[in-house]
Design an enzyme around this catalytic site. Structure first.
Site, PDB file in Angstrom:
ATOM      1  CG  HIS A  14     -14.920 -16.414  93.031  1.00  0.00           C
ATOM      2  ND1 HIS A  14     -14.801 -17.715  92.607  1.00  0.00           N
ATOM      3  CD2 HIS A  14     -14.177 -16.328  94.167  1.00  0.00           C
ATOM      4  CE1 HIS A  14     -14.028 -18.397  93.445  1.00  0.00           C
ATOM      5  NE2 HIS A  14     -13.645 -17.568  94.398  1.00  0.00           N
TER       6      HIS A  14
ATOM      7  CD  GLU B 239     -17.269 -15.984  87.736  1.00  0.00           C
ATOM      8  OE1 GLU B 239     -16.796 -16.965  87.152  1.00  0.00           O
ATOM      9  OE2 GLU B 239     -16.722 -15.486  88.756  1.00  0.00           O
TER      10      GLU B 239
ATOM     11  CB  CYS C  17     -19.056 -18.646  90.056  1.00  0.00           C
ATOM     12  SG  CYS C  17     -17.948 -17.720  91.136  1.00  0.00           S
TER      13      CYS C  17
ATOM     14  CB  ALA D 179      19.359  -2.497  87.878  1.00  0.00           C
TER      15      ALA D 179
ATOM     16  CD1 TRP E 166      21.454   4.913  95.216  1.00  0.00           C
ATOM     17  CD2 TRP E 166      20.261   3.083  94.769  1.00  0.00           C
ATOM     18  NE1 TRP E 166      20.824   4.544  96.377  1.00  0.00           N
ATOM     19  CE2 TRP E 166      20.078   3.424  96.131  1.00  0.00           C
ATOM     20  CE3 TRP E 166      19.615   1.964  94.264  1.00  0.00           C
ATOM     21  CZ2 TRP E 166      19.261   2.691  96.987  1.00  0.00           C
ATOM     22  CZ3 TRP E 166      18.800   1.221  95.120  1.00  0.00           C
ATOM     23  CH2 TRP E 166      18.630   1.588  96.457  1.00  0.00           C
TER      24      TRP E 166
ATOM     25  CB  THR F   4      21.313 -10.424  97.354  1.00  0.00           C
ATOM     26  OG1 THR F   4      21.714 -10.666  96.006  1.00  0.00           O
ATOM     27  CG2 THR F   4      20.462  -9.168  97.398  1.00  0.00           C
TER      28      THR F   4
ATOM     29  NE  ARG G   7      11.863   0.300 101.930  1.00  0.00           N
ATOM     30  CZ  ARG G   7      12.471  -0.685 101.295  1.00  0.00           C
ATOM     31  NH1 ARG G   7      12.076  -1.938 101.459  1.00  0.00           N
ATOM     32  NH2 ARG G   7      13.490  -0.443 100.484  1.00  0.00           N
TER      33      ARG G   7
ATOM     34  CG  LEU H 200      18.903 -12.885  88.888  1.00  0.00           C
ATOM     35  CD1 LEU H 200      19.596 -11.559  88.575  1.00  0.00           C
ATOM     36  CD2 LEU H 200      17.421 -12.808  88.523  1.00  0.00           C
TER      37      LEU H 200
END
Length: 342
Positions: free
Chosen positions: A43, A45, A79, A149, A171, A197, A208, A291
């Site tokens: 971690h 700390e 920690c 988009a 695009w 999709t 990529r 969405l």
């Protein structure tokens, strides 16, 4: 705050741990600093304390950390134990850890050992930095990022007739915007798209065009329609499929299934499942139906919307969303708007 700057170095590698930053100061001089190692490692700390060359100075130093130090055994020791054994007299904490295994226990242990503890400090900035981790533990669901988009006339894709007439990639954004999407993929634990999709675009959903890991690929496939030859089955990244059909008996390496009831609140079921799987963040890339499922359920935290310079005139309409716009920038000639669901 230097600690926040350091913590950002852990973006995309520390989850499900938080990306903590830590600074150690002696006589107004930084003598040590660190950030959370990739999951399973030390971690912030611990890394900061290890970086101090003269350990005797720790007894007269202040440790600044963006999130409450842990007090429980996980993959690494607590920690707070190292802070206490190092005899650091003062600890400044940005925000309390809501994790049920911490939740103030680190602060209590420091105080019991005689440490001076100051918290919260720069709380709003630390909460912003740790928004994925805090959302996960406070709301019991992942931090949800919506991304799409759209053309300047508000379409996500051309009409089906147009795509059938001229089958090629359409695009909307430039290559710099598309590269930025790959950067985002490397920063989150999971990426999510819907059935249409997958069937229309056959996406790889991997990182990529940017250095970094590929996120867990998640798709809706209610009736398991996706052909076995499609890219989501190529085993280049782990894949999780939400379905209502019977899960195949034959085990497939890297492919997992979750059964949900598509007649009920789908977004809520997804959030519950991902929470159980320790997924702190997910970026939802489409399509419009997926969405809108999360928008209509008010289960989203951030929306990243590219608007390109082209027009389709007709086609698939982009989602309508209301939120607090926190920024609008240009990526080449594309406009990137970022909204928060406050």
């Amino acid at each position: 705050m230097r600690g926040i700057e350091l913590g950002k170095n852990g973006l995309g590698t520390t989850a499900p741990n938080p990306m903590v930053g830590c600074v150690i100061v002696h006589n107004n001089t930084i003598i040590g600093e660190g950030f959370t190692s990739p999951f399973g490692g030390a971690h912030a700390e611990v890394n900061a304390i290890r970086s101090v060359q003269n350990k005797e100075l720790l007894k007269k130093s202040t440790l600044y950390v963006t999130l409450e130090p842990c007090a429980h055994h996980g993959k690494t020791p607590p920690c707070v134990d190292l802070i206490i054994s190092s005899k650091i007299p003062r600890v400044v904490i940005g925000v309390k850890d809501p994790h049920d295994k911490v939740g103030g226990k680190g602060i209590e242990k420091l105080l019991a050992a005689g440490c001076e503890v100051n918290t919260p400090v720069l709380e709003s900035r630390c909460r912003e930095h740790h928004r994925r981790f805090l959302t996960f533990h406070e709301k019991k669901r992942p931090y949800i990022i919506l991304k799409w988009a759209q053309t300047r006339d508000g379409f996500m894709a051309p009409s089906i007739n147009q795509r059938e007439k001229d089958p090629r990639p359409y695009w909307i954004t430039n290559r710099y915007s598309r590269q930025k999407v790959h950067q985002w993929r490397s920063e989150e634990q999971a990426i999510f798209v819907g059935t249409n999709t997958v069937l229309l675009d056959n996406p790889k959903l991997t990182t990529r065009s940017w250095a970094g890991h590929s996120p867990l690929r998640i798709i809706f496939d209610k009736d398991l329609k996706t052909p076995a030859s499609y890219n989501i089955f190529d085993r280049t990244a782990e894949t999780l499929i939400f379905t209502q059909s019977n899960v195949p008996n034959k085990a497939q390496k890297g492919i997992q299934y979750e059964c949900i009831d598509f007649s009920q609140k789908v977004a809520s079921q997804v959030c519950e499942t991902l929470f159980k799987r320790n997924i702190l963040s997910v970026i939802i890339e489409g399509g419009a139906a997926t969405l809108n499922t999360f928008i209509e359920s008010a289960l989203w935290d951030e929306a990243r919307i590219f608007t390109g310079t082209i027009s389709f005139y007709k086609g698939l309409t982009a989602p309508l969303i209301k939120g607090n716009e926190i920024s609008q920038t240009l990526v080449g000639q594309d406009t990137l708007s970022i909204l928060r669901n406050d």
